[in-house]
Design a protein around this motif. Structure first.
Motif, short mmCIF file in Angstrom:
data_model
loop_
_atom_site.label_atom_id
_atom_site.label_comp_id
_atom_site.label_asym_id
_atom_site.label_seq_id
_atom_site.Cartn_x
_atom_site.Cartn_y
_atom_site.Cartn_z
N ILE A 13 3.30 5.05 0.40
CA ILE A 13 3.64 5.41 -0.97
C ILE A 13 5.16 5.51 -1.05
O ILE A 13 5.78 6.27 -0.31
CB ILE A 13 3.01 6.77 -1.35
CG1 ILE A 13 1.51 6.73 -1.11
CG2 ILE A 13 3.32 7.13 -2.78
CD1 ILE A 13 0.86 8.11 -1.13
N ASN A 14 5.74 4.73 -1.95
CA ASN A 14 7.19 4.75 -2.11
C ASN A 14 7.61 5.94 -2.96
O ASN A 14 6.87 6.39 -3.83
CB ASN A 14 7.68 3.45 -2.77
CG ASN A 14 7.50 2.27 -1.84
OD1 ASN A 14 7.62 2.38 -0.63
ND2 ASN A 14 7.20 1.11 -2.41
N CYS A 15 8.81 6.40 -2.71
CA CYS A 15 9.38 7.49 -3.51
C CYS A 15 9.49 7.03 -4.96
O CYS A 15 9.79 5.87 -5.24
CB CYS A 15 10.77 7.86 -2.97
SG CYS A 15 11.59 9.13 -3.97
N LEU A 16 9.25 7.94 -5.88
CA LEU A 16 9.33 7.62 -7.31
C LEU A 16 10.75 7.26 -7.73
O LEU A 16 10.95 6.64 -8.78
CB LEU A 16 8.84 8.82 -8.12
CG LEU A 16 7.41 9.29 -7.82
CD1 LEU A 16 7.08 10.53 -8.62
CD2 LEU A 16 6.41 8.18 -8.10
N ASN A 17 11.72 7.64 -6.94
CA ASN A 17 13.12 7.36 -7.26
C ASN A 17 13.62 6.09 -6.59
O ASN A 17 14.82 5.88 -6.46
CB ASN A 17 13.99 8.55 -6.87
CG ASN A 17 13.70 9.77 -7.70
OD1 ASN A 17 13.45 9.65 -8.89
ND2 ASN A 17 13.71 10.92 -7.08
N GLN A 18 12.71 5.22 -6.18
CA GLN A 18 13.08 3.97 -5.52
C GLN A 18 13.99 3.14 -6.43
O GLN A 18 14.93 2.52 -5.95
CB GLN A 18 11.82 3.18 -5.16
CG GLN A 18 12.09 1.93 -4.35
CD GLN A 18 10.80 1.21 -3.97
OE1 GLN A 18 9.81 1.31 -4.68
NE2 GLN A 18 10.83 0.51 -2.86
N ILE A 19 13.74 3.17 -7.73
CA ILE A 19 14.56 2.40 -8.66
C ILE A 19 16.01 2.90 -8.72
O ILE A 19 16.90 2.18 -9.16
CB ILE A 19 13.96 2.38 -10.09
CG1 ILE A 19 13.81 3.79 -10.63
CG2 ILE A 19 12.65 1.64 -10.12
CD1 ILE A 19 13.37 3.85 -12.08
N TYR A 20 16.23 4.14 -8.26
CA TYR A 20 17.58 4.69 -8.25
C TYR A 20 18.22 4.63 -6.86
O TYR A 20 19.30 5.16 -6.67
CB TYR A 20 17.58 6.14 -8.74
CG TYR A 20 17.04 6.30 -10.14
CD1 TYR A 20 17.58 5.57 -11.19
CD2 TYR A 20 16.00 7.17 -10.40
CE1 TYR A 20 17.08 5.71 -12.47
CE2 TYR A 20 15.50 7.31 -11.68
CZ TYR A 20 16.04 6.58 -12.72
OH TYR A 20 15.55 6.72 -13.98
N GLY A 21 17.51 4.04 -5.89
CA GLY A 21 18.11 3.85 -4.59
C GLY A 21 17.43 4.53 -3.42
O GLY A 21 17.82 4.33 -2.27
N CYS A 22 16.41 5.34 -3.64
CA CYS A 22 15.73 5.99 -2.53
C CYS A 22 14.80 4.98 -1.85
O CYS A 22 14.02 4.31 -2.50
CB CYS A 22 14.92 7.19 -3.02
SG CYS A 22 14.16 8.11 -1.64
N GLU A 23 14.93 4.88 -0.53
CA GLU A 23 14.14 3.91 0.22
C GLU A 23 13.02 4.56 1.03
O GLU A 23 12.38 3.90 1.84
CB GLU A 23 15.07 3.09 1.13
CG GLU A 23 16.08 2.28 0.34
CD GLU A 23 17.07 1.53 1.23
OE1 GLU A 23 16.95 1.60 2.47
OE2 GLU A 23 17.96 0.88 0.66
N GLU A 24 12.76 5.83 0.82
CA GLU A 24 11.74 6.55 1.57
C GLU A 24 10.34 6.11 1.14
O GLU A 24 10.10 5.81 -0.02
CB GLU A 24 11.87 8.06 1.34
CG GLU A 24 13.18 8.65 1.81
CD GLU A 24 13.30 8.76 3.32
OE1 GLU A 24 12.27 8.90 3.99
OE2 GLU A 24 14.43 8.68 3.82
N SER A 25 9.42 6.08 2.12
CA SER A 25 8.00 5.82 1.82
C SER A 25 7.17 6.77 2.69
O SER A 25 7.61 7.21 3.75
CB SER A 25 7.65 4.36 2.07
OG SER A 25 7.93 4.00 3.40
N PHE A 26 5.95 7.05 2.24
CA PHE A 26 5.16 8.11 2.87
C PHE A 26 3.71 7.68 3.04
O PHE A 26 3.20 6.84 2.31
CB PHE A 26 5.24 9.38 2.01
CG PHE A 26 6.66 9.79 1.76
CD1 PHE A 26 7.33 10.57 2.67
CD2 PHE A 26 7.33 9.34 0.64
CE1 PHE A 26 8.65 10.92 2.46
CE2 PHE A 26 8.65 9.69 0.42
CZ PHE A 26 9.32 10.48 1.33
N LYS A 27 3.06 8.32 4.00
CA LYS A 27 1.67 8.02 4.29
C LYS A 27 0.72 8.84 3.42
O LYS A 27 -0.44 8.47 3.27
CB LYS A 27 1.38 8.29 5.77
CG LYS A 27 2.11 7.36 6.71
CD LYS A 27 1.77 7.67 8.15
CE LYS A 27 2.55 6.77 9.09
NZ LYS A 27 2.27 7.06 10.48
#
Length: 167
Positions: A13-27
């Motif tokens: 699951i990608n961070c909701l702020n991916q469009i602003y530059g966050c590259e974190e993803s989670f299980k």
């Protein structure tokens, strides 16, 4: 018989702020939720500011020059909303400004009068209760007087009868 099972594919699951530059993803959703409290990629909808959700919620609205705010006279009828800079200019010439002190004084005076009326009503209720109690006491005392008068009449008759018998 030696079947090997393949582990299920875990979708990240990608961070909701991916469009602003966050590259974190989670299980897991739980991990995502924990991350969102600390993610530094929350973005102001009005300006280019980025930071954590806590900073965005608590501090940034007070500092954002583009964030819309309401006129200080909104409580007496002004409906203007503008950026902080524009609202400051508007408030200098706001139609409601001359009335704001008078109106707020009237509201304060009305509140004081209402408080005084409530106090007087309470006093009135208390005094009415005292009157009722006094009336009840008076009625009781009148009944006692009637009883005493009847007793005296009875004693007078007895006394009169005793005197007649002695004669």
């Amino acid at each position: 018989n030696n079947k090997q099972t393949t582990p299920p594919i875990m979708n990240k699951i990608n961070c909701l702020n991916q469009i602003y530059g966050c590259e974190e993803s989670f299980k897991s959703q739980h991990s995502l939720i924990m991350h969102l409290g600390e993610c530094i990629f929350f973005k102001c909808e009005f300006c280019e500011w980025k930071g954590t959700s806590l900073e965005l919620e608590q501090n940034h609205p007070n500092n954002c020059e583009i964030n819309f705010v309401k006129c200080k006279n909104q409580d007496i009828g002004c409906s203007i909303e503008a950026t902080k800079e524009d609202i400051s200019e508007h408030e200098l010439t706001c139609f409601f400004t001359p009335f704001s002190k008078t109106f707020r004084d009237i509201l304060s005076c009305n509140a004081n009068l209402l408080e005084r009326v409530n106090s007087l009503q309470e006093n009135h209720k208390s005094q009415q209760q005292q009157i009722i109690t006094l009336q009840q006491n008076h009625k009781s005392q009148q009944q006692q007087i009637i009883t005493l008068q009847q007793s005296l009449l009875s004693q007078k008759e007895e006394f009169s009868n005793v005197i007649k018998q002695q004669n």
